[in-house]
Design an enzyme around this catalytic site. Structure first.
Site, PDB file in Angstrom:
ATOM      1  N   LEU A  10       0.843  -1.203   0.000  1.00  0.00           N
ATOM      2  CA  LEU A  10       0.000   0.000   0.000  1.00  0.00           C
ATOM      3  C   LEU A  10       0.877   1.252   0.000  1.00  0.00           C
ATOM      4  O   LEU A  10       1.712   1.418   0.886  1.00  0.00           O
ATOM      5  CB  LEU A  10      -0.918   0.006   1.224  1.00  0.00           C
ATOM      6  CG  LEU A  10      -1.841  -1.201   1.377  1.00  0.00           C
ATOM      7  CD1 LEU A  10      -2.824  -0.971   2.521  1.00  0.00           C
ATOM      8  CD2 LEU A  10      -2.580  -1.504   0.085  1.00  0.00           C
ATOM      9  N   ARG A  17       2.052  14.876   5.995  1.00  0.00           N
ATOM     10  CA  ARG A  17       2.981  15.421   6.991  1.00  0.00           C
ATOM     11  C   ARG A  17       4.429  15.511   6.514  1.00  0.00           C
ATOM     12  O   ARG A  17       5.264  16.110   7.184  1.00  0.00           O
ATOM     13  CB  ARG A  17       2.906  14.585   8.280  1.00  0.00           C
ATOM     14  CG  ARG A  17       1.710  14.972   9.138  1.00  0.00           C
ATOM     15  CD  ARG A  17       1.682  14.185  10.423  1.00  0.00           C
ATOM     16  NE  ARG A  17       1.187  12.840  10.218  1.00  0.00           N
ATOM     17  CZ  ARG A  17       1.390  11.827  11.055  1.00  0.00           C
ATOM     18  NH1 ARG A  17       2.120  12.016  12.136  1.00  0.00           N
ATOM     19  NH2 ARG A  17       0.897  10.629  10.808  1.00  0.00           N
ATOM     20  N   GLY A  80      -9.316   4.757   2.133  1.00  0.00           N
ATOM     21  CA  GLY A  80      -8.913   3.945   3.285  1.00  0.00           C
ATOM     22  C   GLY A  80      -8.130   2.717   2.878  1.00  0.00           C
ATOM     23  O   GLY A  80      -8.053   2.353   1.701  1.00  0.00           O
ATOM     24  N   THR A  81      -7.539   2.062   3.886  1.00  0.00           N
ATOM     25  CA  THR A  81      -6.659   0.920   3.613  1.00  0.00           C
ATOM     26  C   THR A  81      -7.425  -0.274   3.027  1.00  0.00           C
ATOM     27  O   THR A  81      -6.897  -0.989   2.176  1.00  0.00           O
ATOM     28  CB  THR A  81      -5.935   0.478   4.902  1.00  0.00           C
ATOM     29  OG1 THR A  81      -6.897   0.325   5.952  1.00  0.00           O
ATOM     30  CG2 THR A  81      -4.893   1.482   5.336  1.00  0.00           C
ATOM     31  N   ASP A 104       5.484   2.608   3.292  1.00  0.00           N
ATOM     32  CA  ASP A 104       6.193   3.559   4.156  1.00  0.00           C
ATOM     33  C   ASP A 104       6.680   2.910   5.450  1.00  0.00           C
ATOM     34  O   ASP A 104       6.981   3.594   6.414  1.00  0.00           O
ATOM     35  CB  ASP A 104       5.308   4.783   4.451  1.00  0.00           C
ATOM     36  CG  ASP A 104       3.974   4.411   5.084  1.00  0.00           C
ATOM     37  OD1 ASP A 104       3.729   3.199   5.329  1.00  0.00           O
ATOM     38  OD2 ASP A 104       3.162   5.323   5.333  1.00  0.00           O
ATOM     39  N   ASN A 377      56.661  11.232 -12.099  1.00  0.00           N
ATOM     40  CA  ASN A 377      56.522  12.186 -11.006  1.00  0.00           C
ATOM     41  C   ASN A 377      55.937  13.473 -11.569  1.00  0.00           C
ATOM     42  O   ASN A 377      56.508  14.070 -12.482  1.00  0.00           O
ATOM     43  CB  ASN A 377      57.892  12.443 -10.363  1.00  0.00           C
ATOM     44  CG  ASN A 377      57.730  13.165  -9.037  1.00  0.00           C
ATOM     45  OD1 ASN A 377      57.004  14.152  -8.945  1.00  0.00           O
ATOM     46  ND2 ASN A 377      58.394  12.669  -8.011  1.00  0.00           N
ATOM     47  N   ALA A 380      54.173  19.830  -8.328  1.00  0.00           N
ATOM     48  CA  ALA A 380      53.067  20.626  -7.788  1.00  0.00           C
ATOM     49  C   ALA A 380      52.504  21.583  -8.837  1.00  0.00           C
ATOM     50  O   ALA A 380      53.237  22.166  -9.624  1.00  0.00           O
ATOM     51  CB  ALA A 380      53.562  21.412  -6.586  1.00  0.00           C
TER      52      ALA A 380
HETATM   53  C1  UD1 Z   1      -3.228   1.993   9.796  1.00  0.00           C
HETATM   54  C2  UD1 Z   1      -4.111   0.937  10.463  1.00  0.00           C
HETATM   55  C3  UD1 Z   1      -3.814   0.928  11.965  1.00  0.00           C
HETATM   56  C4  UD1 Z   1      -2.366   0.643  12.200  1.00  0.00           C
HETATM   57  C5  UD1 Z   1      -1.501   1.650  11.447  1.00  0.00           C
HETATM   58  C6  UD1 Z   1      -0.065   1.234  11.506  1.00  0.00           C
HETATM   59  C7  UD1 Z   1      -6.192   0.858   9.194  1.00  0.00           C
HETATM   60  C8  UD1 Z   1      -7.596   1.303   9.120  1.00  0.00           C
HETATM   61  N1  UD1 Z   1      -5.502   1.307  10.229  1.00  0.00           N
HETATM   62  O1  UD1 Z   1      -3.635   3.246  10.291  1.00  0.00           O
HETATM   63  O2  UD1 Z   1      -4.611  -0.073  12.584  1.00  0.00           O
HETATM   64  O3  UD1 Z   1      -2.084   0.721  13.576  1.00  0.00           O
HETATM   65  O4  UD1 Z   1      -1.867   1.709  10.051  1.00  0.00           O
HETATM   66  O5  UD1 Z   1       0.753   2.211  10.949  1.00  0.00           O
HETATM   67  O6  UD1 Z   1      -5.753   0.151   8.318  1.00  0.00           O
HETATM   68  N2  UD1 Z   1      -3.051   3.817   2.240  1.00  0.00           N
HETATM   69  C9  UD1 Z   1      -3.452   3.665   0.931  1.00  0.00           C
HETATM   70  N3  UD1 Z   1      -4.693   4.102   0.568  1.00  0.00           N
HETATM   71  C10 UD1 Z   1      -5.544   4.694   1.447  1.00  0.00           C
HETATM   72  C11 UD1 Z   1      -5.129   4.841   2.786  1.00  0.00           C
HETATM   73  C12 UD1 Z   1      -3.883   4.396   3.151  1.00  0.00           C
HETATM   74  O7  UD1 Z   1      -2.724   3.152   0.099  1.00  0.00           O
HETATM   75  O8  UD1 Z   1      -6.662   5.039   1.027  1.00  0.00           O
HETATM   76  C13 UD1 Z   1      -1.728   3.334   2.642  1.00  0.00           C
HETATM   77  C14 UD1 Z   1      -0.809   4.440   3.127  1.00  0.00           C
HETATM   78  O9  UD1 Z   1      -0.013   4.923   2.057  1.00  0.00           O
HETATM   79  C15 UD1 Z   1       0.049   3.725   4.171  1.00  0.00           C
HETATM   80  C16 UD1 Z   1      -0.873   2.643   4.695  1.00  0.00           C
HETATM   81  O10 UD1 Z   1      -1.882   2.464   3.722  1.00  0.00           O
HETATM   82  O11 UD1 Z   1       1.156   3.113   3.590  1.00  0.00           O
HETATM   83  C17 UD1 Z   1      -1.486   3.007   6.041  1.00  0.00           C
HETATM   84  O12 UD1 Z   1      -2.248   4.172   5.894  1.00  0.00           O
HETATM   85  P1  UD1 Z   1      -2.339   5.236   7.056  1.00  0.00           P
HETATM   86  O13 UD1 Z   1      -3.223   6.333   6.623  1.00  0.00           O
HETATM   87  O14 UD1 Z   1      -0.992   5.594   7.565  1.00  0.00           O
HETATM   88  O15 UD1 Z   1      -3.113   4.385   8.161  1.00  0.00           O
HETATM   89  P2  UD1 Z   1      -3.194   4.680   9.690  1.00  0.00           P
HETATM   90  O16 UD1 Z   1      -4.309   5.607   9.939  1.00  0.00           O
HETATM   91  O17 UD1 Z   1      -1.869   5.031  10.222  1.00  0.00           O
END
Ligand code: UD1
Ligand code: MG
Length: 457
Positions: A10, A17, A80-81, A104, A377, A380
């Site tokens: 992902l 940030r 979201g993830t 990351d 050699n 300088a």
């Molecule tokens: C997520 C987890 C959390 C965990 C934490 C660890 C979920 C809902 N939460 O939270 O339980 O403790 O990571 O670091 O999964 N990403 C995408 N697409 C999106 C959103 C995120 O590719 O739409 C990727 C981000 O680039 C990142 C990873 O997913 O690499 C996690 O996303 P991030 O927003 O950091 O999740 P957290 O809120 O930190």
């Protein structure tokens, strides 16, 4: 045959940030992009396929990484993830298992992942968790009375009681692909952030009576993520510490392991010594008994045995033979090759120069596009004038020649074997072997000459 493995990385998050125009996963750690570290660990597992989910700004990822063997999947918008993993569903082998990594979280070790893959191949869900003294921001692992994992609650959705839990979700997860696909299809975004949470599949799995096995990394730094430049710097130090420990374990003396930066690969022979504040970039090889003095930057170079690099040298794209001495304050540029026992001294710059056995260029010289023989050699302040503003030309200095100080060799030009150039020579034609050549005006003295005097008022 074991079940095929698909790895989904992902990398679509905005990385707000970082306050950067560069996608977060392209920020370098130890000289290579964050995502390249993740890919390196992922590939050690020999997956059938690697999918990278990228988002806004990530279009440059395939090009920058040069990886057209990966499956690049776009997620737009980022909901979201869980939504991110959904985008990769069409590419999963449903007979196999799926490992989810974060682009990351760069320092995850293949060994940790290998254990999770083993668990998932037996049909169990492997969830990577850690106990953190300060779990702020992370999803909390909720276990039941029997200590079984029931679900994950995101920090923003957690009750005061849940916030007190120290076991957190690292986000890394390995499970059968078909089950994952089924659960993802049922996700909703009914939560504080209005996102489709990947973490919700844990509750679904538990409700269906699936076995969930929490796995743990050997060290917490393996699962630390990069959200800010400050965290990036922190992980850089972790990685450099790991590299320094590995070098010392292999027999290298580091005067201070906290003051070493390896941004690529550094291979060392036996009994090498590296003083403080050295930076190694690309692929660098040090031969047995080599010493690198303080404050050197060495990139893409190979050093032979018992080479001594004195402090403050910059060396890039160079091959150095045994027993060579360089510096202090020397700059060696690409294409340079130094044969055995060559001496290069202070404030000398070499570019694309091949220098033969035991030749010496000890002070304040520029030698570029030159072939220098054995036992030459160079005095300088000698300069090869290799560039006419449009073209570059070579200078050839044959064996045992002696170049007087402050000479200019206007290329193309050859100094013959054993020839001597008088100090201050501007050489525009070849200097014959074995002879003294000089281009200096004869010295004269004007008898009785008086310096002008200021008028007295
Ligand atoms: C997520 C987890 C959390 C965990 C934490 C660890 C979920 C809902 N939460 O939270 O339980 O403790 O990571 O670091 O999964 N990403 C995408 N697409 C999106 C959103 C995120 O590719 O739409 C990727 C981000 O680039 C990142 C990873 O997913 O690499 C996690 O996303 P991030 O927003 O950091 O999740 P957290 O809120 O930190
Ligand atoms: Mg995060």
């Amino acid at each position: 045959m074991s079940a095929p493995l698909t790895i989904v990385i992902l990398a679509a998050g905005k990385g707000t940030r970082m306050k950067s125009d560069l996608p977060k996963v392209l920020h370098p750690l130890a000289g290579k992009p964050l995502i390249s570290h993740v890919l390196a660990s992922a590939e050690q597992l020999k997956p059938e396929r690697v999918c990278v989910v990228y988002g806004h700004g990530g279009e440059i990822l395939p090009e920058v990484t040069g990886r057209d063997d990966l499956t690049w999947v776009r997620q737009e918008p980022q909901l979201g993830t869980g939504h991110a993993v959904q985008q990769a569903i069409p590419y999963l082998d449903m007979t196999g298992i799926c490992l989810i990594l974060y682009g990351d979280v760069p320092l995850i070790r293949a060994e940790t992942l290998r254990q999770m893959v083993l668990v998932a191949r037996q049909g169990t869900l492997a969830l990577l968790t850690v106990n953190l003294a300060d779990p702020t921001g992370y999803g909390r692992i909720i276990r039941d009375a029997g200590n079984q994992v029931r679900r994950i609650v995101e920090h923003k959705d957690a009750s005061a009681e849940q916030l007190a839990i120290n076991e957190v979700n690292t986000g890394i997860l390995c499970l059968p692909a078909a089950k994952l696909a089924g659960w993802l299809a049922r996700l909703d975004n009914d939560n504080t952030q209005g996102e489709y949470y990947l973490t919700d599949v844990i509750a679904m799995a538990a409700a269906e009576g699936e076995r969930i096995l929490p796995c743990h990394p050997a060290s917490d730094w393996e699962v630390m993520g990069v959200n800010s430049r400050s965290q990036l710097a922190e992980l850089e130090r972790h990685q450099q510490h790991n590299v320094a420990e590995a070098l010392m374990a292999a027999g290298v003396t580091l005067i201070d392991p906290a003051r070493l930066d390896v941004r690529g690969s550094l291979e060392c022979g036996r009994d090498c010594l590296i003083d403080v504040n050295c930076v190694f970039e690309g692929r660098v090889v040090l031969g047995d008994n080599s010493v690198v003095g303080a404050n050197c930057v060495i990139k893409d170079s190979e050093l032979g045995q018992a080479v001594e690099i004195k402090p403050f040298c910059h060396i890039d794209g160079v091959r150095i033979g045994a027993r060579v001495i360089v510096g202090p304050y020397a700059r060696l540029r690409p294409g340079t090759e130094l044969a055995e026992a060559v001496h290069i001294g202070n404030f000398v710059e070499l570019k694309n120069a091949q220098v033969g056995f035991n030749s010496k260029i000890n002070h304040l010289s520029y030698v570029g596009d030159a072939t220098v023989g054995r036992k030459v050699n160079i005095g300088a302040g000698t300069i090869t004038c290799n560039y006419d503003g449009a073209n570059k030309y070579r200078t050839v200095i044959e064996d045992e020649a002696f170049i007087g100080s402050d000479s200019q060799l206007v290329a193309p030009v050859t100094v013959g074997k054993g020839a001597t150039l008088g100090a201050g020579t501007t050489l525009t034609k070849d200097a014959p072997a074995g002879e003294l050549t000089l281009s200096r005006a004869r010295q004269t003295t004007i008898p009785g000459w008086k310096r002008p005097l200021k008028k007295t008022k």
